[in-house]
Design an enzyme around this catalytic site. Structure first.
Site, short mmCIF file in Angstrom:
data_model
loop_
_atom_site.label_atom_id
_atom_site.label_comp_id
_atom_site.label_asym_id
_atom_site.label_seq_id
_atom_site.Cartn_x
_atom_site.Cartn_y
_atom_site.Cartn_z
CB CYS A 114 -0.91 0.02 1.22
SG CYS A 114 -1.96 -1.45 1.38
CB SER A 289 22.13 -16.02 -20.13
OG SER A 289 20.74 -16.00 -20.38
CB SER A 394 12.55 -14.68 -19.26
OG SER A 394 13.67 -13.99 -18.75
CB CYS A 631 21.72 -24.10 -11.00
SG CYS A 631 22.24 -24.87 -12.54
#
EC number: 2.5.1.72
Length: 726
Positions: A114, A289, A394, A631
């Site tokens: 808010c 990347s 992306s 990863c």
């Protein structure tokens, strides 16, 4: 324009620049309409016109079924003639709302998301009904609080949970003027907070203990770190790196003119050292990347003779190819392991199943293959000879696909190899299909409801590829987020499973979420922190990190930098940033911070009992079912390997041959060089340099030189910035 020329002119597939950043309130998906709602303390008139309810009317409202009270509240604001009238109603309700005492106006009761300060208190009374009170330092926000308190105070916990935000959507149009959209999300965020308290009340009633929280790191205003949970402790260990290691690395980099490009998902020890070393040696770059190769070219231009790549193999291949193409073939490029550093997405795209997917695309003209950037040059080169291929990220995948559909009627788009991202793209377009033409035009001016519905059956995505890290954000993690973190800021990479995607998209509609790239996530956190610093009010910002935990080093560095930049002579508010790691229990090994494992015996007979493969750092690991807390490929880029490579350069004795990045001299079936065809499929929009104003869609486009993450070429582009609709 045919598909082949479309792929050749890949930059033209970027949506035209918008005159303003669109506000995308994607309609959330709801499994069913509300089945019941709430009780009432402060009632309102059933007529939409009177601004203040009478006492008699209030008593009458109390006896009404909860679901009817919700519908009457929504109807009052829906039929209100204009925004000014709705605002007057909010102010009238605010005047009747009791003020909270100072003891309740504390950071622990703040409602996140808010613009104004909003406080919410909730408990379950002896009769099993929820009792709510709320307050704000903004009168309009107090009005929203009054609406929800009048609706939900006295309801049973189940009735609170049954309230569907869609049923109260008319409240969102009640504000007007500057900041109206931000204020309009107040009611939604307060409702989420009320439902979180209702869940806790049900758990307490049923005798269920409160679930263990996810591990998290809290960054204080002074830059100090507090770790909660062993997994977070493992991440925090390296945020204050060893000074001797920093000096050792910087000395070698400076003497031998070595540049470093590293991915966000590095091991925290490596990132801690690199972040600190960058203050002494400028040729260190940590990013996603998208821009690693771009940064390597700039380092070569500045005189670096070697580039070390801390990432997976397709990243070092790209760096090698682009340096060669840019004229820096003598600059050495080195990986961090003599073994293959793989990637589950890149492996999926090089499979025979993916080749079958592309052959199917080639039999359905006109077709365009949109391939995710996290794949090898060889894959891109071979794919392009089967079906015209361009690369997306992306951040720009949605803009790329929309522009392609706009330019070629009847086009079939085949996206891969990330199955989750493909499903999320399809889900996103389905959400767009129920938006108004005006809302769709804000995303892309050449589309409307008709065109979006027409493209849905012509969007195809590969079904068998995913990132092993983002794979873990499934049902278990999402259920826990809903239970314990529904009122926090939610961040999600576009590669996450659909459950996490939908949750974050819902949060996005109320200003509490982001879905996008790692850079989008970092920017989202920074922007909300800057807003809090500008307000200079005590606050605790909690962010759920829906991507690989290796990003924490860059996040902590960015947060500390902002804290330092806002130091003034005036009193500084106590602002904290908490980063929550939504780690699946299947992906955390039972290890101590000192690294000793407390798993089962390592004998073969006990392997069936082991659900976790221990990771390289304590508290990290991979589930045998596929989810990883971090990863394992990225963690092959260790500090030890980096120092080894730096110390042995220049490699006069050829001891680092196995560490050199691959240089593709192979040719495609059509006789073209793999490196040349593969890197030409790659492009980006974020580093384009526009020389002229781009005309509207459909007219002739000016030629513009653009410099992509993986090459320099002449093409036609539509934007000088990275368009993210999330």
């Amino acid at each position: 324009m045919d598909v082949s020329s479309l792929a050749a002119a890949a930059p033209s597939l970027v949506a035209p620049p918008l005159h303003h950043k669109p506000h995308l309130a994607f309609p959330p998906h709801h499994p069913s309409p509300a089945r019941g709602s709430i009780g009432v303390r402060c009632a309102h008139s059933p007529s939409p016109h009177p601004l203040r309810p009478s006492a008699a009317t209030a008593d009458e409202e109390v006896s009404l079924p909860p679901s009817l009270r919700v519908s009457r509240l929504a109807e009052e604001f829906r039929v209100s003639p204009d925004a000014a009238d709705r605002a007057r109603r909010l102010l009238a309700r605010a005047a009747a709302l009791p003020r909270l005492g100072e003891a309740d106006r504390v950071a622990a009761n703040r409602v996140m998301g808010c613009v104004a300060q909003v406080w919410l208190v909730g408990r379950c009374d002896g009769a099993g009904r929820m009792r709510f009170a709320a307050d704000s330092d903004s009168e309009l926000s107090r009005g929203y609080c009054a609406c929800l308190v009048s609706a939900l105070d006295g309801a049973r916990p189940e009735e609170v949970l049954d309230v569907d935000p869609a049923d109260l959507a008319p409240l969102g149009g009640a504000a007007a003027g500057t900041g109206a959209r931000s204020r309009a999300s107040t009611w939604h965020n307060v409702l989420i907070g009320m439902q979180k308290r209702a869940r806790a009340a049900i758990a307490a009633r049923e005798g269920r203990p409160a679930g263990e929280p996810f591990p998290s790191l809290i960054i204080g205003r002074d830059g100090a770190i507090r770790a909660q949970g062993t997994y977070a402790e493992a991440q925090a260990m390296f945020l204050s790196p060893n000074e001797s290691k920093i000096s050792e690395l910087v000395k070698s980099l400076r003497e031998k003119k070595i540049g470093i490009v590293a991915h966000f998902y590095m091991d925290p020890e490596v990132q801690g050292i690199l972040t600190a070393s960058k203050k002494h040696w400028p040729h260190i770059h940590i990013s996603d990347s998208l821009v690693m190769a771009d940064s390597a070219v700039k380092m070569a231009e500045a005189g670096c003779e070697y580039i070390t790549v801390l990432g997976v193999d397709f990243m070092s291949e790209n760096v090698r190819a682009i340096l060669d193409q840019a004229g820096y073939s003598k600059v050495g490029v080195y990986r961090m392991s003599s073994d293959q550093i793989g990637c589950s997405l890149a492996d999926a795209a090089s499979s025979s199943a993916y080749t079958h997917f592309l052959k199917e695309a080639s039999r359905s003209p006109p077709s365009l293959h949109v391939i995710y950037i996290n794949t090898s040059l060889e894959t891109k080169a071979h794919a392009h000879e089967l079906v015209p291929t361009i690369t997306c990220t992306s951040s720009n995948v949605v803009a790329t696909i929309l522009q392609a559909f706009a330019q070629i009627p009847g086009l079939n788009v085949w996206y891969g190899p990330d199955s989750y991202m493909g499903a999320n793209i399809a889900d996103l377009f389905q959400r767009m299909a129920v938006m108004s033409d005006e809302e769709i035009a804000e995303i892309h001016p050449s589309h409307n409801k008709k065109s979006i519905n027409a493209l849905l059956p012509r969007l195809h995505y590969y079904q068998d590829g995913n990132c092993i890290v983002h794979d873990m954000f499934g049902h278990e993690v999402v259920d826990k987020i809903k239970e314990q973190y529904c009122d926090a800021f939610l961040t999600a990479h576009f590669e996450v499973p659909g459950e996490m995607f939908s949750l974050s998209m819902e949060a996005k509609t109320r200003g509490m979420g982001v879905v996008g790239s790692t850079q989008n996530i970092l920017d989202f956190i920074k922007n909300h922190l800057m807003e809090a610093l500008d307000r200079n009010i005590d606050d605790h910002l909690q962010f759920v990190l829906g991507t690989e935990s290796g990003m924490i080093t860059s996040i902590v560095a960015a947060v500390r930098e902002l804290f330092d930049s806002y130091k003034t002579s005036q009193q500084s508010a106590n602002i904290e940033v908490e980063i929550v790691f939504p780690v699946s229990s299947d992906a955390v090994s039972n290890t101590s911070v000192n690294g000793s494992h407390h798993l089962y015996s390592s004998t073969v007979t006990d392997l069936d009992n082991v659900s976790v493969v221990p990771g390289v750092s304590s508290g990290e690991g991979c589930s045998i079912h596929g989810g990883c807390a971090s990863c394992p490929y990225m963690k092959m880029n260790s500090l030890r390997s980096l120092l080894k490579v730096c110390h042995q350069l220049p490699d006069r004795d050829n001891r680092l041959v196995a560490y050199q990045a691959s240089r593709f001299n192979a040719k495609t079936p059509l006789g073209k060089l793999v490196a040349e065809v593969g890197q030409q499929r790659d492009y980006q929009t974020s580093s384009c340099t526009m020389k002229t104003q781009v005309p509207s869609v459909g007219s002739g486009l000016p030629e513009t030189t653009w410099h992509s993450a993986y090459g320099v070429k002449t093409g036609r582009v539509r934007s000088d910035h990275n368009i993210s609709i999330f």
